[in-house]
Design an enzyme around this catalytic site. Sequence first.
Site, PDB file in Angstrom:
ATOM      1  CE  LYS A   1      -3.781  -2.288  -0.311  1.00  0.00           C
ATOM      2  NZ  LYS A   1      -4.486  -3.122   0.630  1.00  0.00           N
TER       3      LYS A   1
HETATM    4  C1  LIG Z   1      -5.626  -4.290   0.884  1.00  0.00           C
HETATM    5  C2  LIG Z   1      -7.097  -4.062   0.915  1.00  0.00           C
HETATM    6  C3  LIG Z   1      -7.870  -4.398   2.010  1.00  0.00           C
HETATM    7  C4  LIG Z   1      -7.342  -5.220   3.154  1.00  0.00           C
HETATM    8  O1  LIG Z   1      -6.287  -4.630   3.801  1.00  0.00           O
HETATM    9  P1  LIG Z   1      -5.457  -5.470   4.897  1.00  0.00           P
HETATM   10  O2  LIG Z   1      -4.676  -4.411   5.618  1.00  0.00           O
HETATM   11  O3  LIG Z   1      -4.568  -6.414   4.141  1.00  0.00           O
HETATM   12  O4  LIG Z   1      -6.427  -6.164   5.751  1.00  0.00           O
HETATM   13  C5  LIG Z   1      -9.211  -4.028   2.040  1.00  0.00           C
HETATM   14  N1  LIG Z   1      -9.779  -3.375   0.995  1.00  0.00           N
HETATM   15  C6  LIG Z   1      -9.067  -3.078  -0.117  1.00  0.00           C
HETATM   16  C7  LIG Z   1      -9.759  -2.350  -1.223  1.00  0.00           C
HETATM   17  C8  LIG Z   1      -7.716  -3.436  -0.194  1.00  0.00           C
HETATM   18  O5  LIG Z   1      -7.030  -3.184  -1.314  1.00  0.00           O
END
Ligand SMILES: *Cc1c(COP(=O)(O)O)cnc(C)c1O
Length: 389
Positions: free
Chosen positions: A180
């Site tokens: 991210k």
């Molecule tokens: C990555 C992601 C999540 C989940 O995030 P985590 O921190 O891995 O639990 C939820 N929604 C979207 C749109 C994502 O891309």
Amino acid sequence: MKVPFYRHSLDAGSATLVADVIESGFLTSGKRCARVEEQLRAFFGVSHAKLTSSWTQGAVATLLALGIGPGDEVIVPAMTFVATANVVKQVGARPVFVDVDPLTLLIDIALVKAAVTPRTKAVIPVHLYGQLVDIAALRAALRPDIRIIEDAAHCFEGRRGGRRPGTGSDAAIFSFYATKNVTCGEGGAVITNDAELAASLNETVLHGMSATAAQRFSGGRYQHWDVARLGTKANLPDILAVLLEGQIETVDDRLERREALSRRYEDALADTPISFPVMELGSASARHLFPIHVPDGRRDWVMRTLNDQGIGATVNYRAVTELSLYRNDALVSQGSFPVSREWGEGTLSLPLFPTLQEEEQDYVLNVLRYQVLPFLDSSATDERGVAAL
Ligand SMILES: *Cc1c(COP(=O)(O)O)cnc(C)c1O
């Protein structure tokens, strides 16, 4: 040449910060988390912020804090990462899917309105790929008692009409997962202006306990604690939180780079059979990913061509409603999500990260230009391309 899908920007300085926490003797959620939470409140202009171990755990804790569970419905887009729907199921509520807009791929507000029932407790709009859903328009379309929980996993630094996530909704949830825009490997955060929700969240992130580890030993004396409601285990440890502070300070600088690289992709792919999401006027996307859409069922062939040339490419995402867990659900299979399905069957994401070099991007574009585009039928109608006209 090899071009990875993602390269993180953490450096040796980060190792020093982690070493400091180890030396302090206190590893779990404490002062370092509190500092980053203060930073998040200032950055987003909200009154409460809670760091969590992931977006997923932050969302489960938020749904528990709002008392959402069996018998309740939560509206989610069919085009998103599966976690958006899974968290609703995890608390025993029912995810109700709606399709997305064919140009932006963001949740279709008219369809949300049509999907509302007396059991609807919340909507989770997803700021897909970094572009914000119009939260004010969504709010105006809903009964006032329906909660809006923004899935801002793709959108830390994005804005819409100058507003950041967390404004006009009940809560916004971020992910600090490894790929991210802001990352500590695994992590997340919930922000809100709702004091009651924030107080409940303090408990639901920690089993429902009435005191955190730091509070239980404050003043050097053990304090008893109680559990009055069910919670999960969602707190972020200090040892990871220290990685976030520097990234949050500089996130807007890296956005300029993401934006420039995205525009370079867009300029190079304009007027080809390959299409990409439309950016709305007045919207500043966080440019988390650069997804494209390949027509005529040629997506997997393009993926292989890129991978064989050393280019990291992934799929974000096949529609959640196409995944077995959901497709085999009788209530889901009665629905129709043609835009999410069509996008999900044709999309793949190209490498995009702030340290991507122009030579690396040119290599990706040349593989597309010389090894992919000549073999795509340019007269074939990409339904999305047609819609875009
Ligand atoms: C990555 C992601 C999540 C989940 O995030 P985590 O921190 O891995 O639990 C939820 N929604 C979207 C749109 C994502 O891309």
